[in-house]
Scaffold this motif. Structure first.
Motif, PDB file in Angstrom:
ATOM      1  N   SER A  39       0.813  -1.221   0.000  1.00 33.79           N
ATOM      2  CA  SER A  39       0.000   0.000   0.000  1.00 33.79           C
ATOM      3  C   SER A  39       0.845   1.268   0.000  1.00 33.79           C
ATOM      4  O   SER A  39       1.928   1.325   0.592  1.00 33.79           O
ATOM      5  CB  SER A  39      -0.923   0.003   1.217  1.00 33.79           C
ATOM      6  N   THR A 150      -4.800   0.174  12.492  1.00 36.33           N
ATOM      7  CA  THR A 150      -5.569   0.386  11.268  1.00 36.33           C
ATOM      8  C   THR A 150      -4.745  -0.012  10.041  1.00 36.33           C
ATOM      9  O   THR A 150      -5.233  -0.710   9.149  1.00 36.33           O
ATOM     10  CB  THR A 150      -5.971   1.867  11.158  1.00 36.33           C
ATOM     11  N   ALA A 151      -3.479   0.430  10.033  1.00 36.89           N
ATOM     12  CA  ALA A 151      -2.624   0.157   8.885  1.00 36.89           C
ATOM     13  C   ALA A 151      -2.394  -1.339   8.698  1.00 36.89           C
ATOM     14  O   ALA A 151      -2.153  -1.811   7.588  1.00 36.89           O
ATOM     15  CB  ALA A 151      -1.283   0.882   9.039  1.00 36.89           C
ATOM     16  N   TYR A 153      -4.387  -3.617   8.556  1.00 40.53           N
ATOM     17  CA  TYR A 153      -5.320  -4.199   7.590  1.00 40.53           C
ATOM     18  C   TYR A 153      -4.802  -4.093   6.165  1.00 40.53           C
ATOM     19  O   TYR A 153      -5.274  -4.790   5.282  1.00 40.53           O
ATOM     20  CB  TYR A 153      -6.692  -3.519   7.681  1.00 40.53           C
ATOM     21  N   ALA A 154      -3.853  -3.192   5.955  1.00 39.56           N
ATOM     22  CA  ALA A 154      -3.293  -3.046   4.613  1.00 39.56           C
ATOM     23  C   ALA A 154      -2.071  -3.926   4.409  1.00 39.56           C
ATOM     24  O   ALA A 154      -1.465  -3.906   3.347  1.00 39.56           O
ATOM     25  CB  ALA A 154      -2.922  -1.584   4.363  1.00 39.56           C
TER      26      ALA A 154
END
Ligand SMILES: CCCCCCCCCCCCC/C=C/[C@@H](O)[C@H](CO[C@@H]1O[C@H](CO)[C@H](O)[C@H](OS(=O)(=O)O)[C@H]1O)NC(=O)CCCCCCCCCCC
Ligand SMILES: CCCCCCCCCCCCC/C=C/[C@@H](O)[C@H](CO[C@@H]1O[C@H](CO)[C@H](O)[C@H](OS(=O)(=O)O)[C@H]1O)NC(=O)CCCCCCCCCCC
Lengths: 209, 209
Positions: A39, A150-151, A153-154
């Motif tokens: 990402s 959160t990150a 998930y990427a």
């Protein structure tokens, strides 16, 4: 697996000193590691690490004879800026850089050791989380910790990540992981030596960002 | 309220052209705006916007006579790089910069207009969210949108934000907001003119990051 093996770290000399020029050359290839995570948001991390490397390089280039090893840099900066040291210059940049290097090391080691989530064998979240908890979490306040979650998930699938490490070639997983293991030998020794140096010189700080 | 009023934007000429040199000088003070948000994580945004400004400046300095106005830059880059334009050079940098400027504009306008969450009158989340939704959200993928939602918790209290805008001085809220309104006049006109230019030259892209 060329991304790592093409730029292997050298074996350390018996006194574990790290040649600044060689270190800078080898480590400058590592920020591309974060491109393997897929990402574009990880370019933020890539720039942070790149910034650390450029800061150390700028100091080194000012007087290469004075800064032959990384330890020379720390000692010189301690002498020149007694009041602010170690939160200053290349000492601060290397303090953070080594945490990023440790993150990469633990992530790769965990994968080479075959640690995985049996329910999601093609995810690397357990490996990334382990690396984050051991290398970085304690230096991050609640907000950056939440952003990490959160990150996460990427994070890429294991198969895509291994393929990216192999520069896009289809390499068998076991071959790729054996390359990782080979890379880790001198790399881990170098990262350990930097950590030891910070401990010995009492240069480590534990403030959070 | 000096942070903004000390570096006010100039009134535009009748043809709405924007002088590159003046624009760069004035806008270079704006990244400090993000320091007013309090948390260190916003330095990431500050660097991104700073990067945009430096990119435009680098192009300008290569040939100041050719790039007298912002429109000259876009037209020259379109001519020199027909294939890749507008995803290139200062055209791309200004495309993103204007979104950051719009974010700041809507946030300040919303506060000057007295929009607030009556249940949480000392929070600025409604204002920040409005600005984000109108200026940036559509250019962000799900991950960056989620990171925004997380970062929102680090938005400062209204009172602290206004104090920071006033460079730490205790200014009455109504005085600070009237300064904001005064700043917004030429600032909004400038941002509008940049948006119009991108529309007229068909230079706008809507890919997400
Ligand atoms: C529109 C929405 C916008 C919302 C905005 C939100 C912004 C979110 C920002 C998140 C943080 C990004 C990571 C960067 C963190 C950095 O803050 C820290 C400290 O950074 C250090 O700070 C020092 C001063 O204290 C010096 O400036 C150092 O610079 S100096 O060279 O000048 O001395 C600098 O590296 N580095 C770090 O923590 C290092 C991080 C290393 C790698 C981490 C790997 C994680 C991989 C995760 C995979 C899932
Ligand atoms: C350890 C944990 C680590 C986890 C890692 C997570 C990392 C999180 C990163 C979050 C994103 C930070 C914001 C930056 C976003 C940027 O990606 C975008 C596009 O940025 C543009 O991209 C272009 C290429 O496509 C060129 O490179 C431009 O560069 S060029 O000059 O070279 O052409 C560049 O500005 N800018 C933006 O979206 C602009 C943002 C503007 C301001 C936003 C205000 C929001 C305020 C929020 C207040 C609550």
């Amino acid at each position: 697996m060329s991304l790592l093996l093409d730029n292997q770290f050298k074996e350390l000399p018996p006194d574990n000193s790290i040649d600044t020029k060689l270190f800078l050359e080898t480590v400058s290839h590592l920020p591309s590691f974060f491109d393997c995570l897929g990402s574009k948001v990880f370019t933020v991390i890539k720039s942070d690490i790149n910034g650390n490397i450029m800061k150390i390089k700028a100091v080194y280039l000012k007087d290469p004879e004075r800064y032959v090893t990384l330890q020379h840099i720390l000692e010189a900066e301690r002498q020149d800026n007694a009041a602010e040291w170690p939160k200053i210059g290349a000492t601060l940049a290397l303090m953070w850089l080594k945490r990023g290097l440790r993150f990469i090391q633990i992530l790769l080691q965990s994968m080479a050791d075959g640690e995985r989530d049996e329910n999601n064998p093609n995810l690397i979240r357990v490996n990334v989380t382990k690396a984050y908890e051991q290398a970085l979490k304690k230096y991050h306040g609640w907000l950056v910790q939440k952003i990490f979650q959160t990150a996460l998930y990427a994070a890429p699938y294991r198969s895509n990540f291994l393929k990216a490490l192999s520069k896009g070639e289809e390499v068998k997983e076991e071959d790729c992981l054996s390359n990782v293991s080979q890379f880790l030998v001198n790399y881990t020794a170098t990262v350990d030596a930097i950590y030891d140096m910070y401990t010995n010189l009492n240069a480590e700080l534990d403030y959070t960002v």
